[in-house]
Every structure is written in C-alpha cells, then in structure tokens.
Design a protein around this motif. Sequence first.
Motif, short mmCIF file in Angstrom:
data_model
loop_
_atom_site.label_atom_id
_atom_site.label_comp_id
_atom_site.label_asym_id
_atom_site.label_seq_id
_atom_site.Cartn_x
_atom_site.Cartn_y
_atom_site.Cartn_z
N GLN A 1 0.81 -1.22 0.00
CA GLN A 1 0.00 0.00 0.00
C GLN A 1 0.85 1.28 0.00
O GLN A 1 0.36 2.33 -0.40
N VAL A 2 2.10 1.20 0.44
CA VAL A 2 2.95 2.40 0.48
C VAL A 2 4.00 2.39 -0.63
O VAL A 2 4.85 3.28 -0.68
N PHE A 3 3.93 1.42 -1.52
CA PHE A 3 4.95 1.30 -2.56
C PHE A 3 5.04 2.54 -3.44
O PHE A 3 6.13 3.03 -3.73
N ALA A 4 3.90 3.06 -3.88
CA ALA A 4 3.91 4.22 -4.80
C ALA A 4 4.64 5.40 -4.17
O ALA A 4 5.45 6.07 -4.83
N SER B 1 3.90 -6.37 -8.94
CA SER B 1 4.48 -7.12 -10.05
C SER B 1 5.85 -6.59 -10.46
O SER B 1 6.24 -5.47 -10.13
N LEU B 2 6.55 -7.41 -11.23
CA LEU B 2 7.83 -6.98 -11.79
C LEU B 2 7.66 -5.80 -12.73
O LEU B 2 8.50 -4.89 -12.77
N SER B 3 6.56 -5.78 -13.47
CA SER B 3 6.33 -4.65 -14.39
C SER B 3 6.16 -3.36 -13.61
O SER B 3 6.61 -2.28 -14.05
N GLN B 4 5.52 -3.43 -12.45
CA GLN B 4 5.37 -2.25 -11.60
C GLN B 4 6.72 -1.80 -11.05
O GLN B 4 7.02 -0.60 -11.00
N LEU B 5 7.54 -2.75 -10.64
CA LEU B 5 8.87 -2.43 -10.14
C LEU B 5 9.73 -1.81 -11.24
O LEU B 5 10.43 -0.82 -11.01
N GLU B 6 9.66 -2.40 -12.42
CA GLU B 6 10.48 -1.91 -13.53
C GLU B 6 9.99 -0.56 -14.04
O GLU B 6 10.79 0.25 -14.52
N ALA B 7 8.70 -0.29 -13.93
CA ALA B 7 8.18 1.02 -14.31
C ALA B 7 8.62 2.08 -13.31
O ALA B 7 8.92 3.22 -13.68
N ALA B 8 8.68 1.69 -12.04
CA ALA B 8 9.09 2.63 -10.99
C ALA B 8 10.59 2.90 -11.03
O ALA B 8 11.04 4.02 -10.76
N PHE B 9 11.37 1.87 -11.36
CA PHE B 9 12.83 1.99 -11.39
C PHE B 9 13.36 1.47 -12.73
O PHE B 9 13.94 0.39 -12.82
N PRO B 10 13.15 2.23 -13.81
CA PRO B 10 13.47 1.74 -15.15
C PRO B 10 14.96 1.47 -15.38
O PRO B 10 15.31 0.71 -16.30
N GLN B 11 15.83 2.05 -14.57
CA GLN B 11 17.25 1.86 -14.77
C GLN B 11 17.81 0.67 -14.00
O GLN B 11 18.97 0.28 -14.19
N ALA B 12 17.00 0.10 -13.12
CA ALA B 12 17.52 -0.93 -12.21
C ALA B 12 16.98 -2.32 -12.53
O ALA B 12 15.80 -2.45 -12.90
N PRO B 13 17.80 -3.36 -12.37
CA PRO B 13 17.28 -4.73 -12.46
C PRO B 13 16.37 -4.99 -11.27
O PRO B 13 16.59 -4.44 -10.18
N ALA B 14 15.34 -5.80 -11.47
CA ALA B 14 14.37 -6.05 -10.40
C ALA B 14 14.15 -7.55 -10.21
O ALA B 14 14.17 -8.33 -11.16
N ILE B 15 13.91 -7.92 -8.95
CA ILE B 15 13.59 -9.29 -8.59
C ILE B 15 12.43 -9.24 -7.60
O ILE B 15 12.43 -8.44 -6.66
#
Length: 270
Positions: free
Chosen positions: A74-77, A104-118
């Motif tokens: 809930q606080v991710f954004a 989701s990974l797509s949400q993580l990658e959208a938030a941090f487009p320069q970083a690899p995500a797991i």
Amino acid sequence: MATKFGMIGGGVMGEALLSRLMQKQLYATEEVLVSEPQRERRDFLAQQYGIQVTAENRAVAAAKDVLLLAIKPQVFAAVAADLEKEISAQASPPVVISIMAGVSLSQLEAAFPQAPAIRAMPNTPATVGAGMSAIALGQHATERHLEQAKAIFQAVGEVVEVPESLMDAVTGLSGSGPAYVALMVEALADGGVAAGLPRAIASSLALQTVLGTAQMLHESGMHPAQLKDRVTSPGGTTIAGIAQLERAGFRSALIEAVVAASRRSQELGR
C-alpha cells in the motif's frame, strides 16, 4: 565503507532477513543501511545488529549491490516516488528486490526503469531460519543478480525460482501457509482438550506432532499419502479420524484457503 546492502522497512520480515545476513556475515555491519520511519525501531535495529539506520529512504538508494523493499504494498507508490531520481542517477544501480505481496515486476520496472528487479516471497518461518522463499527475475536481472538474491534468501531457509505468473499462487500457499498450519496446531490442541487432555500437554503434543511429521516428510522425500497410509490401520483410530476430516471438508477448506489468498494477492497488485 560504502553501503552495499540497503533495506527499506525494518519490520518482522525485514529483521528476519537482516538478522540472518548478519549472522552468516554476508555483509559487514558498516555495509548495511536500513531505512525505518519509527525511531524506536531504528534504535533497536542499530543496537541489536550494529548496522547503520536512517529515516530517509533516499539515503538507502545509494546502496551499491542490493536495495531490498520490505514494505507494505500500500505504500509502494510513495516510496518509489521518493527513490526513483536517486536510483536513476546512478551509473550502475543496485538490484531492487521486493518482498511485497501482489506488486508485479512490471510495476517495479516502471518505478525503477534503470535498475534490475527481482520479486520475492518469503514466509514467516524465515525468522527462525526455516523459511521458504520463491523468487522471480525481471527482464534486466542477470545471473549475478539471481545469485545475490539466492544468497540473501538461503540465509533464512530454502529458495525456489519460479515464473512471475506463479508468484500469487506462491503467496497463497507458502506466504500465507504458516497461518493455516498455526490454525491446525491450535485446532489439534483444542481437540486434545475436548478429549480430556490438559491444555499444556495437548499443545505440546500437537506442536511436536506437526513438527515431526513435517521433518519426516522433508527428510524421507515420502509422499504425504504414503505416510498417511503407514499410520492408518484397518478399522483403527486414524481412519476414523480421517473419515471425520473428509466429512468436514478439511482438504477442500485448505485448497480454497490457498486459492482465496492467491486471489487476494492479485487484488493487492492492482
């Protein structure tokens, strides 16, 4: 010494991971920085583990190797908005590992487009080093990032790699599963009390029975049905109990619990 491992969120699961990482000396104390909003909690973590702590999420974004998000979905954004510029400014950003249910990974990658995500899903037995964690790699994560993630979660138990499409199911089974098992242990103890046992003895019998059965299945590799058949003699006590469990829909209830929790995990990510 530069921060190598940064973590946002110093709650129960965050501390479980942190304690085992420190115990196994995967990172030196001066290489770890944890961001936590509650001052009391920050002071505890600093005193208990000798690590650096801060109230500023942006400071953690400077971690060289790993940025672990141990926060509520809930606080991710809000947290992501606070970190995005800091991470994007780095030539070689850390791998972002999330233990948030439903994100989701797509949400993580959208938030941090320069970083690899797991994306990872540990469970609460991690607090005693007996956890089960599943990890799914984002499109920019490499074999090196996978090994980093495995090292972190192997410190608190066992690890499996799964496609992200299965992460909500993992959440419903192993993520929420300890609560189902705890409920079963409580119910077994209640049954013992109903049958005439003192509460303390019933609780001890129930807990050790579940612990021993799990250990036996784990070490032998035996299918649960085989163990059930070994314990169940013709016309005996066990088959009478199993018949009652079947009449009460015990298996169906557990199946539906996993499905319901998996569905809720999907909803949290929307």
